[in-house]
Design an enzyme around this catalytic site. Structure first.
Site, mmCIF file in Angstrom:
data_model
loop_
_atom_site.group_PDB
_atom_site.id
_atom_site.type_symbol
_atom_site.label_atom_id
_atom_site.label_comp_id
_atom_site.label_asym_id
_atom_site.label_seq_id
_atom_site.Cartn_x
_atom_site.Cartn_y
_atom_site.Cartn_z
ATOM 1 N N ARG A 78 0.828 -1.208 0.000
ATOM 2 C CA ARG A 78 0.000 0.000 0.000
ATOM 3 C C ARG A 78 0.860 1.255 0.000
ATOM 4 O O ARG A 78 0.583 2.224 -0.710
ATOM 5 C CB ARG A 78 -0.959 -0.011 1.203
ATOM 6 C CG ARG A 78 -1.732 1.277 1.425
ATOM 7 C CD ARG A 78 -2.539 1.684 0.189
ATOM 8 N NE ARG A 78 -3.093 3.015 0.311
ATOM 9 C CZ ARG A 78 -2.459 4.152 -0.010
ATOM 10 N NH1 ARG A 78 -1.223 4.140 -0.462
ATOM 11 N NH2 ARG A 78 -3.062 5.317 0.119
ATOM 12 N N LEU A 81 -1.608 7.066 8.519
ATOM 13 C CA LEU A 81 -2.749 6.153 8.520
ATOM 14 C C LEU A 81 -2.471 4.986 7.575
ATOM 15 O O LEU A 81 -3.143 4.835 6.544
ATOM 16 C CB LEU A 81 -4.026 6.884 8.093
ATOM 17 C CG LEU A 81 -4.420 8.105 8.921
ATOM 18 C CD1 LEU A 81 -5.647 8.779 8.329
ATOM 19 C CD2 LEU A 81 -4.666 7.715 10.363
ATOM 20 N N PRO A 82 -1.475 4.158 7.909
ATOM 21 C CA PRO A 82 -1.221 3.007 7.039
ATOM 22 C C PRO A 82 -2.428 2.078 7.047
ATOM 23 O O PRO A 82 -3.116 1.946 8.059
ATOM 24 C CB PRO A 82 0.009 2.343 7.676
ATOM 25 C CG PRO A 82 0.051 2.832 9.075
ATOM 26 C CD PRO A 82 -0.620 4.182 9.087
ATOM 27 N N HIS A 83 -2.714 1.485 5.894
ATOM 28 C CA HIS A 83 -3.860 0.603 5.820
ATOM 29 C C HIS A 83 -3.661 -0.433 4.724
ATOM 30 O O HIS A 83 -2.873 -0.233 3.799
ATOM 31 C CB HIS A 83 -5.160 1.387 5.595
ATOM 32 C CG HIS A 83 -5.112 2.326 4.434
ATOM 33 N ND1 HIS A 83 -4.540 3.574 4.516
ATOM 34 C CD2 HIS A 83 -5.558 2.213 3.170
ATOM 35 C CE1 HIS A 83 -4.642 4.194 3.359
ATOM 36 N NE2 HIS A 83 -5.261 3.367 2.506
ATOM 37 N N ALA A 84 -4.384 -1.536 4.866
ATOM 38 C CA ALA A 84 -4.272 -2.622 3.897
ATOM 39 C C ALA A 84 -5.511 -3.492 3.954
ATOM 40 O O ALA A 84 -6.210 -3.530 4.965
ATOM 41 C CB ALA A 84 -3.033 -3.464 4.197
#
Length: 154
Positions: free
Chosen positions: A50, A64-67
């Site tokens: 991401r 706001l890391p997201h996956a």
């Protein structure tokens, strides 16, 4: 949807030794593994994939890391406060010391976007971030996050 449905107290941690963006993502993955029994290497790989699309550092020291991950039934989160900020290639080029990671089922469309919006709205509150940065206790951090969201909803 509120933060108490996304984040559980065991998924909040203060991290003292993250010297880079990659190490921060590893710390997030380890936290997700211990709190939600996710596979840390799979989480790290998904977060890095991401990040390759574009950095998730949103500015003011927040990322706001997201996956999306297989096997999830709903959106879940992990919150990390760093004792020492790290470069995260944020939009404002400021180092990051607050990271709220979100993990969504592969087929979660609107739910994932609503969760991102909720977390983003919550962490845009400068006074909330000051309170978070002033505390080093995970349970206090959880309370600050969840109470702030309840106040905003009222």
């Amino acid at each position: 949807m509120d933060l108490t449905t996304i984040l559980k107290p065991e998924a909040v941690k203060v991290v003292s030794a993250a010297s880079s963006k990659k190490r921060l993502l590893h710390a997030v993955a380890d936290l997700a593994e211990s709190a939600y029994a996710l596979d840390a290497p799979v989480v790290v790989e998904a977060l890095l994939e991401r990040e390759n699309l574009g950095p998730t550092g949103v500015g003011h020291g927040v990322a706001l890391p997201h996956a999306r991950l297989t096997g999830l039934d709903s959106v879940i989160g992990a919150f990390v406060l760093l004792e020492k900020p790290v470069d995260f290639s944020a939009v404002d080029r400021q180092p990051v010391d607050i990271a709220f990671a979100l993990f969504a089922p592969e087929d979660a469309g609107v739910e994932h976007l609503k969760a991102l919006a909720l977390v983003s709205r919550t962490l845009r509150d400068a006074s909330l971030c000051v309170k978070l940065r002033a505390n080093q206790d995970a349970s206090t951090l959880y309370s600050i996050l969840t109470e702030a969201q309840n106040v905003q909803a009222a």
